[in-house]
Design a protein around this motif. Structure first.
Motif, PDB file in Angstrom:
ATOM      1  N   ILE A 146      33.207  33.205 -11.676  1.00 21.37           N
ATOM      2  CA  ILE A 146      34.343  33.689 -12.471  1.00 21.37           C
ATOM      3  C   ILE A 146      35.644  33.461 -11.700  1.00 21.37           C
ATOM      4  N   GLU A 147      35.639  33.785 -10.413  1.00 12.31           N
ATOM      5  CA  GLU A 147      36.831  33.600  -9.582  1.00 12.31           C
ATOM      6  C   GLU A 147      37.218  32.124  -9.500  1.00 12.31           C
ATOM      7  N   ARG A 148      36.228  31.252  -9.345  1.00 13.16           N
ATOM      8  CA  ARG A 148      36.519  29.817  -9.266  1.00 13.16           C
ATOM      9  C   ARG A 148      37.150  29.320 -10.564  1.00 13.16           C
ATOM     10  N   PHE A 149      36.603  29.756 -11.683  1.00 12.08           N
ATOM     11  CA  PHE A 149      37.190  29.376 -12.971  1.00 12.08           C
ATOM     12  C   PHE A 149      38.640  29.862 -13.057  1.00 12.08           C
ATOM     13  N   GLN A 150      38.868  31.107 -12.692  1.00 17.61           N
ATOM     14  CA  GLN A 150      40.209  31.676 -12.789  1.00 17.61           C
ATOM     15  C   GLN A 150      41.199  30.943 -11.890  1.00 17.61           C
ATOM     16  N   LYS A 151      40.785  30.554 -10.700  1.00 17.54           N
ATOM     17  CA  LYS A 151      41.664  29.846  -9.772  1.00 17.54           C
ATOM     18  C   LYS A 151      42.067  28.477 -10.305  1.00 17.54           C
ATOM     19  N   THR A 152      41.226  27.882 -11.117  1.00 18.14           N
ATOM     20  CA  THR A 152      41.515  26.540 -11.628  1.00 18.14           C
ATOM     21  C   THR A 152      42.011  26.568 -13.070  1.00 18.14           C
TER      22      THR A 152
END
Length: 89
Positions: free
Chosen positions: A48-54
């Motif tokens: 989820i964090e990776r998606f949000q960062k990108t």
């Protein structure tokens, strides 16, 4: 070749999306197992964090909603390609 901003599609609403697909002959039990595993994976905080960062986000859809979404996207892009007169070389 003109850039997107130099063409008639400059104001096009675009987003990338990914899906998990299986052959139509796949048993319902296997599809359900894949769906459960995929939901578990997509709920992992690191992902989820990776998606949000990108700038991404996970869409949570039922099979019916996903089928409708893919159909709408396919129709939309096919129409755009026809209207733009794009031809395969």
């Amino acid at each position: 070749m003109p850039s997107v901003s130099e063409t008639a599609v400059a104001k096009l609403d675009m987003a990338s999306w990914f899906g998990l697909f299986a052959p139509s002959a796949t048993s319902a039990a296997i599809v359900q197992r894949l769906r459960v595993a995929f939901v578990d994976i997509m709920a992992q905080p690191e992902l989820i964090e990776r998606f949000q960062k990108t700038g991404g986000r996970a869409l949570k859809m039922t099979a019916t909603e996903a089928e409708s979404f893919v159909k709408q996207e396919s129709e939309r892009w096919m129409r755009l390609v026809r209207e733009a007169g794009v031809k395969a070389e």
